[in-house]
Design a protein around this motif. Structure first.
Motif, PDB file in Angstrom:
ATOM      1  N   PRO A   1       0.724  -1.245  -0.011  1.00 43.42           N
ATOM      2  CA  PRO A   1       0.000   0.104  -0.064  1.00 43.42           C
ATOM      3  C   PRO A   1       0.743   1.187  -0.091  1.00 43.42           C
ATOM      4  O   PRO A   1       1.998   1.539   0.741  1.00 43.42           O
ATOM      5  N   ARG A   2       0.581   2.153  -0.945  1.00 35.88           N
ATOM      6  CA  ARG A   2       1.076   3.464  -0.883  1.00 35.88           C
ATOM      7  C   ARG A   2       0.892   4.495   0.647  1.00 35.88           C
ATOM      8  O   ARG A   2      -0.217   4.393   0.764  1.00 35.88           O
ATOM      9  N   ASP A   3       1.866   4.891   1.086  1.00 36.79           N
ATOM     10  CA  ASP A   3       1.576   5.543   2.176  1.00 36.79           C
ATOM     11  C   ASP A   3       1.211   6.958   1.624  1.00 36.79           C
ATOM     12  O   ASP A   3       2.188   7.890   1.319  1.00 36.79           O
ATOM     13  N   PHE A   4       0.042   7.608   1.851  1.00 34.26           N
ATOM     14  CA  PHE A   4      -0.035   8.829   1.227  1.00 34.26           C
ATOM     15  C   PHE A   4       0.473   9.945   1.963  1.00 34.26           C
ATOM     16  O   PHE A   4       0.280  11.295   1.634  1.00 34.26           O
ATOM     17  N   VAL A   5       0.880   9.701   3.176  1.00 39.73           N
ATOM     18  CA  VAL A   5       1.483  10.650   4.202  1.00 39.73           C
ATOM     19  C   VAL A   5       2.791  11.027   3.586  1.00 39.73           C
ATOM     20  O   VAL A   5       3.312  12.326   3.312  1.00 39.73           O
TER      21      VAL A   5
ATOM     22  N   TYR B   1       4.804  -8.533  -8.957  1.00 40.07           N
ATOM     23  CA  TYR B   1       5.057  -7.353  -9.890  1.00 40.07           C
ATOM     24  C   TYR B   1       3.852  -6.915 -10.205  1.00 40.07           C
ATOM     25  O   TYR B   1       3.899  -6.145 -11.332  1.00 40.07           O
ATOM     26  N   CYS B   2       2.712  -7.112  -9.609  1.00 40.77           N
ATOM     27  CA  CYS B   2       1.342  -6.507 -10.385  1.00 40.77           C
ATOM     28  C   CYS B   2       1.511  -5.099 -10.407  1.00 40.77           C
ATOM     29  O   CYS B   2       1.022  -4.409 -11.220  1.00 40.77           O
ATOM     30  N   TRP B   3       2.033  -4.330  -9.534  1.00 42.62           N
ATOM     31  CA  TRP B   3       2.332  -2.819  -9.414  1.00 42.62           C
ATOM     32  C   TRP B   3       3.078  -2.466 -10.742  1.00 42.62           C
ATOM     33  O   TRP B   3       3.052  -1.266 -11.182  1.00 42.62           O
ATOM     34  N   ALA B   4       4.010  -3.277 -11.217  1.00 40.43           N
ATOM     35  CA  ALA B   4       4.752  -2.843 -12.385  1.00 40.43           C
ATOM     36  C   ALA B   4       3.922  -3.101 -13.817  1.00 40.43           C
ATOM     37  O   ALA B   4       3.908  -2.310 -14.742  1.00 40.43           O
TER      38      ALA B   4
ATOM     39  N   GLY C   1       7.215  -6.292  -3.760  1.00 43.88           N
ATOM     40  CA  GLY C   1       5.852  -5.696  -3.995  1.00 43.88           C
ATOM     41  C   GLY C   1       6.208  -4.031  -4.120  1.00 43.88           C
ATOM     42  O   GLY C   1       7.126  -3.886  -3.751  1.00 43.88           O
ATOM     43  N   GLY C   2       5.288  -3.772  -4.531  1.00 44.35           N
ATOM     44  CA  GLY C   2       5.397  -1.993  -4.739  1.00 44.35           C
ATOM     45  C   GLY C   2       3.896  -1.490  -4.954  1.00 44.35           C
ATOM     46  O   GLY C   2       2.968  -2.215  -4.826  1.00 44.35           O
TER      47      GLY C   2
ATOM     48  N   SER D   1      -4.540  -6.641  -2.106  1.00 43.00           N
ATOM     49  CA  SER D   1      -3.220  -6.622  -2.396  1.00 43.00           C
ATOM     50  C   SER D   1      -2.754  -6.694  -3.602  1.00 43.00           C
ATOM     51  O   SER D   1      -1.777  -7.570  -3.897  1.00 43.00           O
ATOM     52  N   HIS D   2      -3.150  -6.005  -4.567  1.00 43.23           N
ATOM     53  CA  HIS D   2      -3.095  -6.041  -5.907  1.00 43.23           C
ATOM     54  C   HIS D   2      -3.499  -5.174  -6.713  1.00 43.23           C
ATOM     55  O   HIS D   2      -4.016  -4.025  -6.443  1.00 43.23           O
ATOM     56  N   SER D   3      -2.452  -4.850  -7.980  1.00 46.60           N
ATOM     57  CA  SER D   3      -2.815  -3.673  -8.680  1.00 46.60           C
ATOM     58  C   SER D   3      -2.968  -4.159 -10.246  1.00 46.60           C
ATOM     59  O   SER D   3      -2.540  -4.970 -10.569  1.00 46.60           O
ATOM     60  N   VAL D   4      -4.065  -3.407 -10.800  1.00 47.47           N
ATOM     61  CA  VAL D   4      -4.355  -3.838 -12.290  1.00 47.47           C
ATOM     62  C   VAL D   4      -4.583  -2.535 -13.137  1.00 47.47           C
ATOM     63  O   VAL D   4      -4.517  -1.585 -12.545  1.00 47.47           O
TER      64      VAL D   4
END
Lengths: 238, 266
Positions: B28-32, B92-95, B132-133, B211-214
């Motif tokens: 998860p991206r930390d938006f802070v 590498y879903c985020w890539a 992950g990323g 926990s996934h990016s698409v």
């Protein structure tokens, strides 16, 4: 024109394949009378499209056999298109001319002289390279401001398929030469054809450039997909 | 799309796990620490937003004209459907989500069909580790260094031998040059995502619940909110690799819409 667009897609899909359907070249009748148009085909189901306003097609699903269309209309000449498929393979479309009443025939022989005075010479090709090419220059940051119908031009797969079929092929020998490019996109990695086209003066955005190497069109992007398709039809293959 | 999977609040646990041999990998991206617009070139979302009426009309128009990114994918391989990407079990879903967005932006622009290799992005950003990323990390890399075609970095490969001057030169032909960082949740995010998709701007979307990016490719419905996504689990997942997310499952925790890529002939 929506119907014409559908027909165009079907034609493109079928052009390299082999299912057949034939129609009589002409069918004649009287205004207000039902006219039958039979199709000859090995397909089980035939789809029909009345391409010109004024020709009314009896709902085929209400007929016993879709291989015969029933039409009715006022005096005039109309085009009726049909296509079929065997398995997953669509046919090329066939077109029949429906003549109702005393519609004037197409004059034989050479075209009579145009009584109008000579018009301006055709616009020079904006892309002076042989082959049909198509470019929309846009500001993507403004895309959501476009009128809805104009925005649909950007993604229209009907237009994309028409361009795939009409355009010259790029340096790889297979990629069709059409682009939709943001005005700020860096062009150094593109071919010189597109670099030059992007460098041409524009009066507004989105801007359309169409060229067949001999003549072409430059101007504001029309308002609808069908208007763009008409420009493609006018200049392709000349 | 008869067999397409729709993931919603009732069934999401059934679909949360990847099929055998596939992976996820979202951190998860930390938006802070990484607020909206933190990347060098990433502006916050700045398209004029559609109204409810425009959104409803846009959904109808995209279906009628077959003009969504899903439809573009169906013909983008020189007239044929583009096969789905396959992250091959790595995290590498985020890539892949960002690479997929870059690929679709090329297709939308009518650029020649080039299959991009997301594994290069994952390998470079994570030092060849399977880690992950989040999608902004991969967008940042693609904007700065680009992503090569699979002719220069074979799909799924994690070999350092792929790192050649020729590969880097090819990657530089496939950079993202303009994109927009969507809001961190809330009503703005939904409307921004709808506006982007109805404007044919592919959007990499991170989902913490999954926990996934698409890559989001189409707005299916505004109310209930439902989007179509292109997964990186090959064509065997759902319907040719695409599925639907509905309701709260469709609200991303970080999304980046790709607007412009480098036009290149190869």
């Amino acid at each position: 024109m929506r119907r014409l667009s559908v027909a165009l897609v079907l034609f493109l899909a079928a052009s390299a394949r082999g299912q057949t359907i034939t129609l009589p070249a002409e069918v004649k009748g009287e205004p207000g009378a039902f006219l039958s148009v039979p199709a000859t085909t090995d397909g089980k189901v035939v789809r029909w499209v009345a391409m010109d306003a004024g020709l009314n097609l009896f709902p085929v699903e209400l007929l016993k056999d879709s291989k015969t269309a029933v039409v009715i209309g006022a005096k005039g000449r109309y085009r009726l298109l049909a296509y079929t498929a065997v398995g997953d393979v669509p046919s090329s479309p066939a077109i029949c001319t429906v003549i109702i009443g005393e519609a004037p025939p197409v004059p034989p022989g050479p075209t009579p002289p145009d009584p109008k005075p000579p018009g301006p010479t055709p616009d020079p090709a904006p892309i002076p390279t042989a082959g049909f090419r198509f470019l929309i220059v846009e500001e993507t940051a403004e895309r959501s401001k476009l009128p809805a119908d104009q925005r649909e031009i950007i993604g229209s797969t009907v237009l994309r398929l028409a361009l795939n079929a009409a355009c010259a092929k790029g340096p790889d020998g297979k990629s069709p030469e059409w682009r939709i490019i943001d005005k700020d996109a860096p062009m150094a990695a593109e071919s010189k054809v597109w670099q030059d086209a992007m460098a041409r003066p524009r009066k507004s955005l989105p801007w359309l450039i169409v060229s067949n190497g001999t003549t072409g069109f430059e101007g504001p992007l029309p308002a609808t997909v069908n208007e763009v398709l008409a420009i493609v039809e006018k200049y392709k293959g000349k | 799309m008869a067999n397409i999977i729709t993931i919603n609040d009732q069934n999401w646990k059934t679909y949360a796990q990847p099929p055998s041999g596939q992976g996820m990998g979202l951190v998860p991206r930390d938006f802070v620490k990484h607020p909206q617009g933190y990347l060098m070139c990433a502006k916050p979302f700045d398209l004029p937003l559609f109204t409810d009426e425009q959104i409803q009309a846009g959904i109808v128009a995209q279906e009628a004209n077959k003009s969504s990114l899903q439809h573009i994918r169906d013909i983008a391989a020189n007239g044929s459907r583009v096969p789905s990407f396959d992250q091959n079990g790595q995290g590498y879903c985020w890539a892949y989500s960002s690479t997929c967005a870059a690929f679709l932006a090329r297709a939308a622009a009518g650029l020649p069909y080039v299959r991009l290799s997301a594994h290069k992005v994952g390998c470079f950003v994570k030092g060849y580790r399977d880690q992950g990323g989040w999608n902004a990390q991969s967008v940042d890399h693609i904007a700065n260094e680009g992503v090569p075609s699979d002719a220069f970095w074979p799909a799924k490969s994690m070999s350092r031998s792929n790192d050649t001057p020729e590969m880097r030169a090819n990657a530089a032909l496939h950079k993202i040059t303009e994109w927009m960082d969507l809001a961190d949740g809330g009503a703005d995010l939904k409307r921004q995502l709808a506006t982007a998709l109805l404007s044919d701007m592919p959007t990499a979307v991170d989902f913490n619940w999954w926990s996934h990016s698409v890559c989001a490719v189409r707005l299916i419905s505004w109310n209930p909110f439902k989007i179509r996504i292109w997964n990186s689990w090959s064509d065997s997942w759902s319907d040719a690799g695409m599925g639907d997310l509905e309701g709260s499952r469709a609200i991303p925790n970080g999304a980046i819409a790709v607007r412009v890529v480098v036009p290149s002939v190869v």
